[in-house]
Motif scaffolding. Structure first.
Motif, mmCIF file in Angstrom:
data_model
loop_
_atom_site.group_PDB
_atom_site.id
_atom_site.type_symbol
_atom_site.label_atom_id
_atom_site.label_comp_id
_atom_site.label_asym_id
_atom_site.label_seq_id
_atom_site.Cartn_x
_atom_site.Cartn_y
_atom_site.Cartn_z
ATOM 1 N N GLY A 78 0.822 -1.201 0.000
ATOM 2 C CA GLY A 78 0.000 0.000 0.000
ATOM 3 C C GLY A 78 0.857 1.252 0.000
ATOM 4 N N GLN A 81 2.968 1.290 -3.637
ATOM 5 C CA GLN A 81 2.206 1.569 -4.849
ATOM 6 C C GLN A 81 1.695 3.002 -4.909
ATOM 7 O OE1 GLN A 81 -0.676 -1.683 -4.728
ATOM 8 N NE2 GLN A 81 0.251 -2.468 -6.588
ATOM 9 N N ASN A 82 1.433 3.575 -3.767
ATOM 10 C CA ASN A 82 0.922 4.940 -3.751
ATOM 11 C C ASN A 82 2.025 5.986 -3.662
ATOM 12 O OD1 ASN A 82 -2.099 4.763 -3.779
ATOM 13 N ND2 ASN A 82 -1.678 3.376 -2.079
ATOM 14 N N SER A 150 -4.417 2.119 3.471
ATOM 15 C CA SER A 150 -4.033 2.023 2.063
ATOM 16 C C SER A 150 -5.032 2.751 1.174
ATOM 17 C CB SER A 150 -3.916 0.561 1.638
ATOM 18 O OG SER A 150 -2.872 -0.094 2.331
ATOM 19 N N MET A 151 -6.307 2.602 1.485
ATOM 20 C CA MET A 151 -7.331 3.315 0.729
ATOM 21 C C MET A 151 -7.204 4.827 0.932
ATOM 22 S SD MET A 151 -10.607 0.783 1.314
ATOM 23 C CE MET A 151 -11.733 1.836 0.408
ATOM 24 N N GLU A 154 -4.401 5.996 -1.251
ATOM 25 C CA GLU A 154 -4.806 6.039 -2.658
ATOM 26 C C GLU A 154 -5.678 7.267 -2.940
ATOM 27 O OE1 GLU A 154 -6.874 3.232 -6.085
ATOM 28 O OE2 GLU A 154 -6.657 2.492 -4.034
ATOM 29 N N ARG A 155 -6.584 7.583 -2.025
ATOM 30 C CA ARG A 155 -7.413 8.776 -2.207
ATOM 31 C C ARG A 155 -6.550 10.035 -2.222
ATOM 32 N NH1 ARG A 155 -10.815 6.048 1.504
ATOM 33 N NH2 ARG A 155 -10.023 7.326 3.214
ATOM 34 N N ARG A 157 -3.397 10.256 -3.080
ATOM 35 C CA ARG A 157 -2.614 10.296 -4.314
ATOM 36 C C ARG A 157 -3.462 10.787 -5.479
ATOM 37 N NH1 ARG A 157 -2.248 7.081 -8.530
ATOM 38 N NH2 ARG A 157 -3.478 5.443 -7.554
ATOM 39 N N LYS A 158 -4.681 10.271 -5.592
ATOM 40 C CA LYS A 158 -5.555 10.687 -6.689
ATOM 41 C C LYS A 158 -5.938 12.162 -6.573
ATOM 42 C CE LYS A 158 -7.513 6.137 -7.701
ATOM 43 N NZ LYS A 158 -8.723 5.287 -7.689
ATOM 44 N N ASP A 173 1.533 9.425 -11.491
ATOM 45 C CA ASP A 173 0.871 8.195 -11.902
ATOM 46 C C ASP A 173 1.798 7.134 -12.487
ATOM 47 O OD1 ASP A 173 -1.625 9.008 -11.111
ATOM 48 O OD2 ASP A 173 -2.064 9.992 -13.004
ATOM 49 N N LYS A 197 -0.864 -6.454 -4.534
ATOM 50 C CA LYS A 197 -1.994 -5.563 -4.294
ATOM 51 C C LYS A 197 -2.335 -5.591 -2.805
ATOM 52 C CE LYS A 197 -2.964 -4.525 -8.637
ATOM 53 N NZ LYS A 197 -2.927 -3.136 -9.144
#
Length: 229
Positions: A78, A81-82, A150-151, A154-155, A157-158, A173, A197
């Motif tokens: 997590g 990847q981010n 991790s979520m 990801e939020r 990063r986006k 990205d 993942k």
């Protein structure tokens, strides 16, 4: 002709500010100013960063153990990847998890992993002391917390990618994909890591797992770049 060092240093500081601040207006302004200086002085980003790719495998393991624990590899993935990296698992006498990516991204992942691991273990200690989780349920609790943080990463990063997309300076990205491509091209015998993942197969109805998610959602996601700098 070699670029003026003072100008290069100024651009580098602006880029670090653009990538490190949580203020979208500040990030956009810093990135735009860096772009103007690069255009005016005909300086490429490679002049600022050296090798623009700079991907490497970190020789120092992120963590080791006789058996790689699912929650730790999930947390490592997590974080990686981010933040533009990927994980590589090497097994000898002990299992060793290494990071692949740019040096600056690896440093961020290391700091973030250390912080989140400590936070999760702290909440596990509290839950155990309260008699809320025990035995095999502790693993579910940890995994729930990992999925939540991790979520959140990801939020973040986006959101950062959306906020700076107009500057064409901060690229968020493609770093993880670049690290993965480098790993498969340069590490002999590398096999797909099916656990890469951070999503994990668990029973969403499990009380300990749901409690872990609730706890993980309360853990602040720090900006390690400011800590490192």
């Amino acid at each position: 002709m070699k670029p003026d060092k003072s100008i290069v240093d100024r651009i580098a500081k602006l880029l670090r500010l653009a990538e490190g601040t949580s203020n979208p207006n500040e990030a956009a302004a810093a990135a735009a100013q860096a772009q103007r200086l690069m255009t005016k002085h005909q300086i490429e980003r490679s002049d600022v960063e050296g090798d623009p790719d700079g991907v490497q495998q970190d020789d120092r393991p992120l963590f080791t153990g006789k058996r790689v624990k699912p929650w730790l590899i999930a947390l490592a993935n997590g974080c990686a990847q981010n933040n533009g990296c990927m994980t590589v698992v090497a097994t000898a006498d002990k299992s060793r998890v290494h990071l692949v990516g740019r040096a600056e991204d690896i440093a961020v992942v290391r700091e973030l992993f250390r912080y989140l691991r400590k936070e999760i273990e702290y909440h596990v200690k509290l839950a155990r002391a309260a008699g809320f989780v025990w035995g095999p349920h502790v693993g579910q609790f940890r995994l729930g917390a990992v999925v939540a943080v991790s979520m959140a990463m990801e939020r973040a990063r986006k959101q950062a990618a959306a906020e700076v997309s107009s500057t064409a300076i901060v690229k968020l990205d493609d770093d993880a994909e670049r690290a993965e491509q480098w790993a498969y091209e340069n590490i002999e015998g590398l096999r797909p890591n099916n656990d890469r993942k951070y999503q994990v197969e668990v029973d969403d109805g499990d009380r300990a797992f749901r409690a872990g998610i609730a706890v993980g959602e309360q853990i602040p996601i720090i900006n390690p770049k400011r800590t490192i700098e």
